[in-house]
Design a protein around this motif. Structure first.
Motif, mmCIF file in Angstrom:
data_model
loop_
_atom_site.group_PDB
_atom_site.id
_atom_site.type_symbol
_atom_site.label_atom_id
_atom_site.label_comp_id
_atom_site.label_asym_id
_atom_site.label_seq_id
_atom_site.Cartn_x
_atom_site.Cartn_y
_atom_site.Cartn_z
ATOM 1 N N GLY A 92 -37.332 -6.023 -4.215
ATOM 2 C CA GLY A 92 -36.824 -5.143 -3.255
ATOM 3 C C GLY A 92 -36.514 -5.780 -1.950
ATOM 4 O O GLY A 92 -36.101 -5.048 -1.103
ATOM 5 N N ALA A 93 -36.515 -7.368 -1.829
ATOM 6 C CA ALA A 93 -36.294 -7.817 -0.649
ATOM 7 C C ALA A 93 -34.960 -7.584 0.173
ATOM 8 O O ALA A 93 -34.045 -7.184 -0.608
ATOM 9 C CB ALA A 93 -36.508 -9.181 -0.791
ATOM 10 N N GLN A 94 -34.778 -7.895 1.267
ATOM 11 C CA GLN A 94 -33.539 -7.852 1.861
ATOM 12 C C GLN A 94 -33.048 -9.460 1.840
ATOM 13 O O GLN A 94 -33.886 -10.231 2.468
ATOM 14 C CB GLN A 94 -33.514 -7.307 3.311
ATOM 15 C CG GLN A 94 -33.885 -5.745 3.171
ATOM 16 C CD GLN A 94 -33.320 -5.146 4.538
ATOM 17 O OE1 GLN A 94 -33.308 -5.645 5.441
ATOM 18 N NE2 GLN A 94 -33.236 -3.858 4.225
ATOM 19 N N ILE A 95 -31.831 -9.782 1.414
ATOM 20 C CA ILE A 95 -31.699 -11.204 1.347
ATOM 21 C C ILE A 95 -30.526 -11.404 2.462
ATOM 22 O O ILE A 95 -29.526 -10.806 2.382
ATOM 23 C CB ILE A 95 -31.007 -11.681 -0.099
ATOM 24 C CG1 ILE A 95 -32.687 -11.641 -0.603
ATOM 25 C CG2 ILE A 95 -30.879 -12.917 -0.013
ATOM 26 C CD1 ILE A 95 -32.506 -12.174 -2.253
ATOM 27 N N ALA A 96 -30.893 -12.228 3.433
ATOM 28 C CA ALA A 96 -29.727 -12.352 4.491
ATOM 29 C C ALA A 96 -28.667 -13.364 3.832
ATOM 30 O O ALA A 96 -28.819 -14.464 3.289
ATOM 31 C CB ALA A 96 -30.575 -13.247 5.588
ATOM 32 N N MET A 97 -27.402 -12.998 4.285
ATOM 33 C CA MET A 97 -26.049 -13.584 3.868
ATOM 34 C C MET A 97 -26.125 -15.021 4.693
ATOM 35 O O MET A 97 -25.669 -15.879 4.222
ATOM 36 C CB MET A 97 -24.849 -12.787 4.060
ATOM 37 C CG MET A 97 -24.593 -11.641 2.891
ATOM 38 S SD MET A 97 -24.481 -12.432 1.479
ATOM 39 C CE MET A 97 -22.805 -13.250 1.531
ATOM 40 N N GLU A 187 -26.510 -3.033 -11.891
ATOM 41 C CA GLU A 187 -25.651 -2.218 -11.132
ATOM 42 C C GLU A 187 -25.616 -2.880 -9.960
ATOM 43 O O GLU A 187 -26.193 -3.426 -9.282
ATOM 44 C CB GLU A 187 -26.099 -0.974 -10.954
ATOM 45 C CG GLU A 187 -26.334 -0.136 -12.109
ATOM 46 C CD GLU A 187 -26.975 1.235 -12.300
ATOM 47 O OE1 GLU A 187 -27.364 1.523 -11.217
ATOM 48 O OE2 GLU A 187 -27.509 1.436 -13.152
ATOM 49 N N LYS A 188 -24.207 -2.681 -9.170
ATOM 50 C CA LYS A 188 -23.804 -3.190 -7.711
ATOM 51 C C LYS A 188 -23.457 -1.750 -7.093
ATOM 52 O O LYS A 188 -22.445 -1.417 -7.512
ATOM 53 C CB LYS A 188 -22.757 -4.082 -7.765
ATOM 54 C CG LYS A 188 -22.321 -4.571 -6.363
ATOM 55 C CD LYS A 188 -21.568 -5.975 -6.227
ATOM 56 C CE LYS A 188 -20.271 -5.897 -5.909
ATOM 57 N NZ LYS A 188 -19.793 -7.204 -5.707
ATOM 58 N N ASN A 189 -24.258 -1.389 -6.142
ATOM 59 C CA ASN A 189 -24.000 -0.204 -5.300
ATOM 60 C C ASN A 189 -23.670 0.895 -6.453
ATOM 61 O O ASN A 189 -22.750 1.749 -6.092
ATOM 62 C CB ASN A 189 -22.632 -0.554 -4.479
ATOM 63 C CG ASN A 189 -22.708 -1.612 -3.709
ATOM 64 O OD1 ASN A 189 -24.130 -1.726 -2.955
ATOM 65 N ND2 ASN A 189 -22.004 -2.610 -3.530
ATOM 66 N N ALA A 245 -26.119 -3.577 -2.860
ATOM 67 C CA ALA A 245 -27.411 -3.205 -3.162
ATOM 68 C C ALA A 245 -27.295 -3.616 -4.912
ATOM 69 O O ALA A 245 -26.413 -2.945 -5.430
ATOM 70 C CB ALA A 245 -27.886 -1.960 -3.048
ATOM 71 N N ILE A 246 -28.320 -4.320 -5.596
ATOM 72 C CA ILE A 246 -28.098 -4.718 -6.639
ATOM 73 C C ILE A 246 -29.461 -4.315 -7.373
ATOM 74 O O ILE A 246 -30.798 -4.313 -6.935
ATOM 75 C CB ILE A 246 -27.984 -6.436 -6.898
ATOM 76 C CG1 ILE A 246 -26.771 -6.922 -5.978
ATOM 77 C CG2 ILE A 246 -28.305 -6.686 -8.342
ATOM 78 C CD1 ILE A 246 -25.597 -6.466 -6.692
ATOM 79 N N SER A 255 -37.217 -2.677 -13.829
ATOM 80 C CA SER A 255 -36.150 -2.982 -13.194
ATOM 81 C C SER A 255 -36.539 -3.976 -11.929
ATOM 82 O O SER A 255 -37.578 -4.033 -11.561
ATOM 83 C CB SER A 255 -35.276 -1.842 -12.657
ATOM 84 O OG SER A 255 -36.107 -1.231 -12.000
ATOM 85 N N VAL A 256 -35.268 -4.536 -11.399
ATOM 86 C CA VAL A 256 -35.655 -5.544 -10.207
ATOM 87 C C VAL A 256 -34.464 -5.328 -9.248
ATOM 88 O O VAL A 256 -33.287 -5.355 -9.866
ATOM 89 C CB VAL A 256 -35.927 -7.003 -10.784
ATOM 90 C CG1 VAL A 256 -34.955 -7.660 -11.702
ATOM 91 C CG2 VAL A 256 -36.117 -8.168 -9.335
ATOM 92 N N ALA A 257 -34.920 -5.261 -8.036
ATOM 93 C CA ALA A 257 -33.637 -4.931 -7.006
ATOM 94 C C ALA A 257 -33.589 -5.638 -6.085
ATOM 95 O O ALA A 257 -34.643 -6.177 -5.468
ATOM 96 C CB ALA A 257 -33.755 -3.390 -6.765
ATOM 97 N N VAL A 258 -32.753 -5.961 -5.163
ATOM 98 C CA VAL A 258 -32.415 -6.662 -4.017
ATOM 99 C C VAL A 258 -31.230 -5.939 -3.213
ATOM 100 O O VAL A 258 -30.470 -5.505 -3.821
ATOM 101 C CB VAL A 258 -32.273 -7.931 -4.039
ATOM 102 C CG1 VAL A 258 -33.382 -8.783 -4.315
ATOM 103 C CG2 VAL A 258 -31.021 -8.585 -4.746
ATOM 104 N N ARG A 259 -31.303 -6.495 -1.993
ATOM 105 C CA ARG A 259 -30.154 -5.743 -0.893
ATOM 106 C C ARG A 259 -29.707 -7.132 -0.174
ATOM 107 O O ARG A 259 -30.556 -7.934 0.227
ATOM 108 C CB ARG A 259 -30.750 -4.702 -0.093
ATOM 109 C CG ARG A 259 -29.798 -4.040 0.806
ATOM 110 C CD ARG A 259 -30.433 -3.039 1.551
ATOM 111 N NE ARG A 259 -30.799 -1.975 0.747
ATOM 112 C CZ ARG A 259 -29.885 -0.890 0.575
ATOM 113 N NH1 ARG A 259 -28.681 -0.885 0.847
ATOM 114 N NH2 ARG A 259 -30.111 0.342 -0.180
#
Ligand code: OOG
Ligand code: MG
Length: 261
Positions: A92-97, A187-189, A245-246, A255-259
């Motif tokens: 669920g982390a936010q990953i910085a570009m 899934e992406k978005n 959002a992935i 499932s596993v998600a990140v943004r």
């Protein structure tokens, strides 16, 4: 074989490209006869430096273990790389570009071991017994080479494009499910961007661990208990940008998600 000075100079270039998120030219342009072993010698030098700065190894990654990935990258031999603890992000982390160049994301099955694995020919059964649990994972790869274009030797020197990884879903005993037939959807978005079965990784993702252990054996090493192993993407890697959002869903595993921000 390149000499120590050349290995050190390449390690300098990789380390600085990774830490400043800037692209570099493929090393095989300047060193056309550089070998796979030279590439791994660069990884050894990087690990020596990183551990010297207090960074810790969390495990190892296998890459280019599915046909989809081999076709996408134009390389037909798997690569191995290091997973550092500080590149592991929570689910669920936010990953910085910021800090990344042109990242792509992959859905993979992670193995977390509880016993050492060693030898040229460990069986799938031995791997299952030595595995504490398996877990859905996302790997964020980010080639330091221009346009994400490389050859096998260059991608090895760049630590297999390793950038970030996330474990999620439900940790499960590896014999609680048929690891060769896990359906995976990414899934992406909200739109499906990749769909596959775990079988796409060498017929069974534990085969990636098997290859890793025999590669380690050839270098006089073993896979310690407590290692995280990423078995490689079963589909093509998907480019990501700020705002994406992935989520990857693994049949029976959660499932596993990140943004990305
Ligand atoms: C190399 C890393 C590949 C995988 O899961 O196949 C990899 C790359 O494609 O940049 O991590
Ligand atoms: Mg990967």
């Amino acid at each position: 074989m390149l000499d120590v000075a050349a290995i050190n100079a390449i390690a300098d270039a990789v380390d600085s490209a990774q830490s400043t998120a800037t692209t570099i030219a493929k090393f095989t342009d300047a060193h056309p006869d550089m070998s796979i072993e030279d590439g791994y010698a660069v990884q050894d030098e990087l690990l020596r430096r990183w551990e010297g700065k207090g960074r810790q190894l969390a495990g190892l990654k296998a890459g280019l273990t599915s046909r989809a990935k081999m076709m996408q990258m134009g390389v037909n031999v798997p690569s191995f790389g290091m997973l550092m603890k500080d590149s592991c992000y929570p689910e669920g982390a936010q990953i910085a570009m910021e800090g990344l160049i042109h990242p792509r994301i992959e859905a993979e099955i992670a193995f977390v071991t509880k016993h050492e694995l060693a030898g040229q020919h460990v069986s799938i059964e031995e791997i299952i017994r030595a595995t504490d649990f398996v877990q859905p994972a996302l790997e964020i790869i980010d080639s330091r080479f221009e346009k994400f274009k490389f050859d096998l030797v260059s991608v090895i020197t760049d630590n297999g494009s390793s950038a970030r990884f996330v474990l999620g879903g439900r940790p499960l005993r590896p014999d609680a499910l048929d690891l060769a037939t896990i359906g995976i959807v990414m899934e992406k978005n909200g739109a499906g961007v990749a769909m596959t079965s775990s079988a796409a990784v060498l017929g069974h993702p534990a085969r990636a661990v098997q290859m890793l252990v025999s590669w380690l054996h050839g270098r006089g090493r073993t896979l310690p208990g407590g290692s995280i192993v990423l078995s490689g993407a079963a589909t093509e890697a998907v480019p990501v940008a700020a705002g994406d959002a992935i989520i990857a869903r693994f049949q029976g595993m959660g499932s596993v998600a990140v943004r990305f921000v």
